[in-house]
Design a protein around this motif. Structure first.
Motif, PDB file in Angstrom:
ATOM      1  N   ARG A   1       0.853  -1.187   0.000  1.00 49.40           N
ATOM      2  CA  ARG A   1       0.000   0.000   0.000  1.00 49.40           C
ATOM      3  C   ARG A   1       0.891   1.239   0.000  1.00 49.40           C
ATOM      4  N   PHE A   2       0.630   2.145  -0.941  1.00 53.07           N
ATOM      5  CA  PHE A   2       1.431   3.369  -1.036  1.00 53.07           C
ATOM      6  C   PHE A   2       0.512   4.573  -1.195  1.00 53.07           C
ATOM      7  N   ARG A   3       0.874   5.663  -0.520  1.00 48.38           N
ATOM      8  CA  ARG A   3       0.160   6.922  -0.718  1.00 48.38           C
ATOM      9  C   ARG A   3       1.135   7.950  -1.281  1.00 48.38           C
ATOM     10  N   GLU A   4       0.968   8.226  -2.538  1.00 47.83           N
ATOM     11  CA  GLU A   4       1.776   9.232  -3.232  1.00 47.83           C
ATOM     12  C   GLU A   4       0.979   9.700  -4.442  1.00 47.83           C
ATOM     13  N   GLY A   5       1.603  10.475  -5.288  1.00 51.72           N
ATOM     14  CA  GLY A   5       0.917  10.992  -6.458  1.00 51.72           C
ATOM     15  C   GLY A   5       0.594   9.909  -7.482  1.00 51.72           C
ATOM     16  N   LEU A   6      -0.512  10.088  -8.192  1.00 51.74           N
ATOM     17  CA  LEU A   6      -0.933   9.199  -9.280  1.00 51.74           C
ATOM     18  C   LEU A   6      -1.182  10.066 -10.495  1.00 51.74           C
ATOM     19  N   LEU A   7      -0.712   9.596 -11.653  1.00 51.62           N
ATOM     20  CA  LEU A   7      -0.840  10.352 -12.898  1.00 51.62           C
ATOM     21  C   LEU A   7      -1.552   9.529 -13.955  1.00 51.62           C
ATOM     22  N   PHE A   8      -2.601  10.083 -14.540  1.00 53.10           N
ATOM     23  CA  PHE A   8      -3.252   9.466 -15.700  1.00 53.10           C
ATOM     24  C   PHE A   8      -2.433   9.812 -16.941  1.00 53.10           C
ATOM     25  N   THR A   9      -2.184   8.802 -17.790  1.00 50.18           N
ATOM     26  CA  THR A   9      -1.423   9.024 -19.022  1.00 50.18           C
ATOM     27  C   THR A   9      -2.192   8.469 -20.209  1.00 50.18           C
ATOM     28  N   HIS A  10      -1.675   8.705 -21.397  1.00 47.07           N
ATOM     29  CA  HIS A  10      -2.355   8.187 -22.590  1.00 47.07           C
ATOM     30  C   HIS A  10      -2.148   6.686 -22.736  1.00 47.07           C
ATOM     31  N   ARG A  11      -1.239   6.106 -21.927  1.00 47.23           N
ATOM     32  CA  ARG A  11      -1.035   4.659 -21.960  1.00 47.23           C
ATOM     33  C   ARG A  11      -1.674   3.953 -20.767  1.00 47.23           C
ATOM     34  N   GLY A  12      -1.975   4.697 -19.707  1.00 47.53           N
ATOM     35  CA  GLY A  12      -2.541   4.071 -18.507  1.00 47.53           C
ATOM     36  C   GLY A  12      -2.324   4.921 -17.275  1.00 47.53           C
ATOM     37  N   LEU A  13      -1.599   4.366 -16.299  1.00 45.76           N
ATOM     38  CA  LEU A  13      -1.380   5.064 -15.033  1.00 45.76           C
ATOM     39  C   LEU A  13       0.099   5.107 -14.703  1.00 45.76           C
ATOM     40  N   SER A  14       0.525   6.236 -14.141  1.00 45.29           N
ATOM     41  CA  SER A  14       1.905   6.398 -13.723  1.00 45.29           C
ATOM     42  C   SER A  14       1.908   7.222 -12.435  1.00 45.29           C
ATOM     43  N   GLY A  15       3.035   7.870 -12.157  1.00 39.09           N
ATOM     44  CA  GLY A  15       3.174   8.609 -10.908  1.00 39.09           C
ATOM     45  C   GLY A  15       3.797   7.739  -9.833  1.00 39.09           C
ATOM     46  N   PRO A  16       4.330   8.347  -8.774  1.00 35.17           N
ATOM     47  CA  PRO A  16       5.044   7.600  -7.735  1.00 35.17           C
ATOM     48  C   PRO A  16       4.281   6.436  -7.135  1.00 35.17           C
ATOM     49  N   SER A  17       2.994   6.596  -6.851  1.00 35.35           N
ATOM     50  CA  SER A  17       2.244   5.503  -6.221  1.00 35.35           C
ATOM     51  C   SER A  17       2.139   4.295  -7.150  1.00 35.35           C
ATOM     52  N   ILE A  18       1.969   4.550  -8.443  1.00 37.07           N
ATOM     53  CA  ILE A  18       1.871   3.450  -9.412  1.00 37.07           C
ATOM     54  C   ILE A  18       3.229   2.796  -9.620  1.00 37.07           C
ATOM     55  N   LEU A  19       4.284   3.599  -9.721  1.00 36.01           N
ATOM     56  CA  LEU A  19       5.617   3.019  -9.865  1.00 36.01           C
ATOM     57  C   LEU A  19       5.927   2.109  -8.674  1.00 36.01           C
ATOM     58  N   GLN A  20       5.571   2.561  -7.479  1.00 35.03           N
ATOM     59  CA  GLN A  20       5.821   1.748  -6.289  1.00 35.03           C
ATOM     60  C   GLN A  20       5.057   0.425  -6.356  1.00 35.03           C
ATOM     61  N   ILE A  21       3.772   0.492  -6.668  1.00 42.38           N
ATOM     62  CA  ILE A  21       2.960  -0.729  -6.644  1.00 42.38           C
ATOM     63  C   ILE A  21       3.348  -1.668  -7.780  1.00 42.38           C
ATOM     64  N   SER A  22       3.948  -1.133  -8.852  1.00 44.39           N
ATOM     65  CA  SER A  22       4.312  -1.986  -9.989  1.00 44.39           C
ATOM     66  C   SER A  22       5.318  -3.067  -9.600  1.00 44.39           C
ATOM     67  N   SER A  23       6.110  -2.817  -8.560  1.00 47.09           N
ATOM     68  CA  SER A  23       7.082  -3.822  -8.122  1.00 47.09           C
ATOM     69  C   SER A  23       6.411  -5.000  -7.429  1.00 47.09           C
ATOM     70  N   TYR A  24       5.184  -4.795  -6.971  1.00 48.95           N
ATOM     71  CA  TYR A  24       4.440  -5.843  -6.262  1.00 48.95           C
ATOM     72  C   TYR A  24       3.361  -6.478  -7.134  1.00 48.95           C
TER      73      TYR A  24
END
Length: 396
Positions: A226-249
């Motif tokens: 579980r991470f609380r940080e910024g989330l960014l909508f992109t033309h490919r999907g989702l990014s931002g620190p919270s998404i980058l963090q969760i991507s490792s899990y």
């Protein structure tokens, strides 16, 4: 063919390799560092928007590292931790600041960190050879022999694999270290992109494409994390620190849960707005809680619109689940092209945690991203590079 006799040959002039060279050189070892790139420390240079998130104040917290056995990293992280590297940065006169969550950045250019390391290598007597790659590598007796692309042959008592993983291939990243490790009989765990944006199917993208570029504070959960940080909508999907963090899990086929208005009871606030002003439009009231574009998109997705007075309380209550319990299923990630690091690597049970040397191959060391140790976003992976490079440099 010209040859050179070395104590230590380090392949890879990144963060871990240069740190190792400094430490080994200071011990009086004859060290040569080679890299096929034209400049050293390229990942350092581009990191943190060019300001290098060089460590984290909590970078020695081993629970913030992933791998089959994250505790393997404990020894190196405790013996050379964040404050030890900060001391070197301060000594070099490099100004820095804490951004958020313990993340430390240079006030000026990341090139200052690279220069600090190359200066320290030169002072320690370590030789740096750029634009040079290994064409043949083998064990000859008790030494390692490498035929190099510059036409020379290097023979060394110790060989250090410090070429990292596959992340950001446009900078020359490859799986070379893993190939060499396997050649010497070491096991390599499954590898995959980490700290990487997540992608979605065309229907999902078409529905949420209008939100591209929108950033919100969010809580993201998945894979037991579980991470609380910024989330960014992109033309490919989702990014931002919270998404980058969760991507490792996250793993393929799994869903993640998004909370886009943390600490807010959306349903209760909307019902209160209805009582206060039933003539107010739903998207206007919702736009007081989340960004207007997001409010409009969520309302449309839920099939809700019009004045608050015209919408039943039960349907309004569902908005909280739509915003703070939004389950989405990524189809994949953007891959190594944009991944900040690689998850997996040389299995830690093959290495000595004190020295980073292969248990079955005396004189062979593996450090940094090439090892199955991957940190959180925010300076942790650089700290692992400094710590593992330092540990190997004490004995190689």
């Amino acid at each position: 063919m010209a040859g050179s006799e070395l104590d230590v040959l380090i392949v890879g002039a990144g963060a871990a390799g240069m740190m190792c060279a400094v430490e080994a050189g200071r011990r009086g070892r004859a060290v040569r560092v080679i890299d096929h790139a034209r400049a050293p420390g390229e990942k350092i240079r581009i990191s943190g928007g060019g300001r290098c998130n060089f460590t984290n104040l909590e970078g020695d917290r081993v629970e913030r590292y992933l791998g089959r056995n994250p505790r393997f990293a404990t020894s190196a992280l405790k013996r050379f931790g964040p404050r030890d590297f900060i001391t070197r940065v301060d000594r070099a006169g490099i100004a820095w600041h804490e951004k958020t969550l313990g993340q430390l950045f240079c006030d000026d250019s990341a090139k200052r960190i690279v220069r600090m390391l190359t200066d320290d290598m030169a002072e320690a007597g370590a030789r740096l050879s750029l634009g040079v790659s290994v064409e043949r590598l083998e064990r000859v007796g008790d030494r390692f022999e490498a035929a190099l692309s510059d036409g020379t042959t290097a023979r060394a008592a110790s060989l250090v694999l410090a070429t990292g993983g596959k992340s950001i291939p446009k900078m020359g990243a490859t799986g070379w270290a893993w190939d060499m490790a396997r050649r010497f009989g070491l096991t390599v765990t499954e590898t995959r992109p980490a700290l990487v944006p997540l992608t979605f199917d065309p229907d999902w993208l078409a529905r949420w494409a209008p939100l591209s570029g929108l950033s919100v504070d969010a809580v993201v959960e998945g894979g037991g994390a579980r991470f609380r940080e910024g989330l960014l909508f992109t033309h490919r999907g989702l990014s931002g620190p919270s998404i980058l963090q969760i991507s490792s899990y996250w793993r393929e086929g799994e869903a993640i849960t998004l909370s886009l208005a943390p600490d807010r009871d959306v349903g209760a606030e909307i019902r209160a707005a209805k009582v206060g002003n039933g003539k107010q439009m739903l998207h206007t009231a919702l736009g007081q809680i989340v960004p207007r574009r997001l409010a409009e998109a969520v309302a449309a997705h839920e099939g809700l619109g019009g004045k608050l007075a015209e919408i039943g309380d039960r349907r309004l209550a569902a908005l909280d689940a739509a915003i703070n319990g939004w389950r989405v299923k990524p189809t994949g990630s953007e891959g190594y092209r944009t991944a900040e690091v690689t998850l997996g690597g040389v299995a830690t049970d093959q290495l000595d945690q004190q020295t980073m040397m292969a248990k079955s191959v005396p004189g062979l060391f593996v450090i940094g991203e090439a090892v199955d140790v991957t940190g959180w976003l925010g300076g942790y992976n650089f700290q692992w590079a400094w710590s593992s490079g330092w540990a190997a440099g004490q004995v190689c």
